[in-house]
Design an enzyme around this catalytic site. Structure first.
Site, mmCIF file in Angstrom:
data_model
loop_
_atom_site.group_PDB
_atom_site.id
_atom_site.type_symbol
_atom_site.label_atom_id
_atom_site.label_comp_id
_atom_site.label_asym_id
_atom_site.label_seq_id
_atom_site.Cartn_x
_atom_site.Cartn_y
_atom_site.Cartn_z
ATOM 1 N N SER A 1 46.586 48.289 44.948
ATOM 2 C CA SER A 1 47.236 47.280 44.103
ATOM 3 C C SER A 1 48.635 47.645 43.617
ATOM 4 O O SER A 1 49.289 46.836 42.955
ATOM 5 C CB SER A 1 46.358 46.964 42.895
ATOM 6 O OG SER A 1 45.248 46.195 43.293
ATOM 7 N N LYS B 1 51.202 45.070 44.294
ATOM 8 C CA LYS B 1 51.499 43.913 43.433
ATOM 9 C C LYS B 1 52.867 44.012 42.760
ATOM 10 O O LYS B 1 53.432 42.988 42.358
ATOM 11 C CB LYS B 1 50.393 43.747 42.393
ATOM 12 C CG LYS B 1 49.037 43.339 42.967
ATOM 13 C CD LYS B 1 47.999 43.150 41.872
ATOM 14 C CE LYS B 1 46.668 42.641 42.407
ATOM 15 N NZ LYS B 1 45.873 43.678 43.091
ATOM 16 N N SER C 1 45.778 43.514 37.189
ATOM 17 C CA SER C 1 45.673 43.756 38.629
ATOM 18 C C SER C 1 44.785 42.709 39.293
ATOM 19 O O SER C 1 43.973 43.011 40.173
ATOM 20 C CB SER C 1 45.130 45.165 38.909
ATOM 21 O OG SER C 1 45.479 45.575 40.211
ATOM 22 N N LYS D 1 51.623 50.677 37.162
ATOM 23 C CA LYS D 1 50.739 49.905 38.033
ATOM 24 C C LYS D 1 49.700 50.819 38.639
ATOM 25 O O LYS D 1 50.026 51.862 39.225
ATOM 26 C CB LYS D 1 51.526 49.200 39.147
ATOM 27 C CG LYS D 1 50.662 48.249 39.964
ATOM 28 C CD LYS D 1 50.265 47.032 39.138
ATOM 29 C CE LYS D 1 49.037 46.320 39.690
ATOM 30 N NZ LYS D 1 47.780 47.041 39.391
#
Length: 242
Positions: A49, A52, A86, A189
């Site tokens: 992720s 993203k 997420s 993140k």
């Protein structure tokens, strides 16, 4: 001679710290991208992720109306859900409603990677669920640096507890990185799929300056956070002893 003796004094601490890290690839760098310590930082791995961040950047680059609703959330809501929680559905919807559609969004992500000099990075979808979204810790320094230029990403990276109201409901969610409640972050993140292991990228303030941390292939979602904190702070303490 003094530097050599100092290295000998620091070496045991470095070895201990590295043995506490299960991640296959990691680094800590200064805000300019100069690597201070690392392990297998040029190894290409699945990034889950962390993808993203690139999804959010290309959507923001497209200058689409952030207040436009994509049922039942606004585009700005979807960016927040993708970065803070997420959320995979949010990341997919952002690309589906990108100018030219989903394929154009993925093309934009790969073009952006090339523009940033991320030569060992490839995206095939927007969420990070595919093991074929790959990069290296060194490439991800550039992703973090670029992300730090987007006020929306910085705001979401610092969000501890998100709240979104729609016409019919109220949604609350926590940041997937619990450290945001503890340090001053610019970018954060997390990521995890089985192929990638626990992953995280961060830009945060420490006692001796702003640091970029990249951690890939940690044992699981529980180990990535303490290991990232160790990388960010333990090696700073070693530098302070010099």
């Amino acid at each position: 001679m003094k530097k050599f003796l100092l290295l000998l004094l620091l070496l045991p601490s470095l070895v201990v710290a590295q043995h506490r890290i299960t991640a296959s690839s990691w680094l800590v760098a200064d805000v300019n991208g100069n690597i201070l310590h690392s392990e297998n930082s040029s190894e290409q791995r699945s990034i889950a992720s962390i993808s993203k961040l690139m999804t959010a950047m290309v959507v923001l680059d497209a200058k689409q109306d952030l207040d436009e609703y994509i049922k039942p959330y606004s585009r700005r809501n979807l960016i927040q859900l993708a970065i803070v929680k997420s959320d995979n559905i949010a990341a997919r919807k952002l690309c589906e409603h990108y100018p030219g559609g989903y394929t154009s969004c993925i093309d934009a992500m790969n073009r952006k990677a090339i523009e940033l000099g991320m030569d060992n990075t490839k995206f095939i979808e927007s969420t990070g669920l595919s093991a074929m979204n790959v990069s290296t810790a060194e490439d991800l320094i550039k992703l973090v640096q670029a992300s730090s230029e987007y006020s929306e990403i910085v705001e979401d990276s610092r969000t501890v507890h998100g709240k979104i109201k729609t016409k019919k409901s109220r949604r609350e969610f926590n940041n997937t990185n619990p450290l945001v409640n503890k340090y001053n972050f610019t970018v954060s993140k997390t990521g995890y799929i089985r192929a990638s292991g626990g992953c995280i990228v961060m830009m945060l303030d420490t006692e001796i300056g702003r640091r970029i941390v990249v951690l890939l292939g940690s044992k699981n979602t529980r180990t990535r956070i303490p290991e990232a904190e160790l990388v960010a702070l333990e090696f700073n303490r070693l530098l302070l002893r010099r």
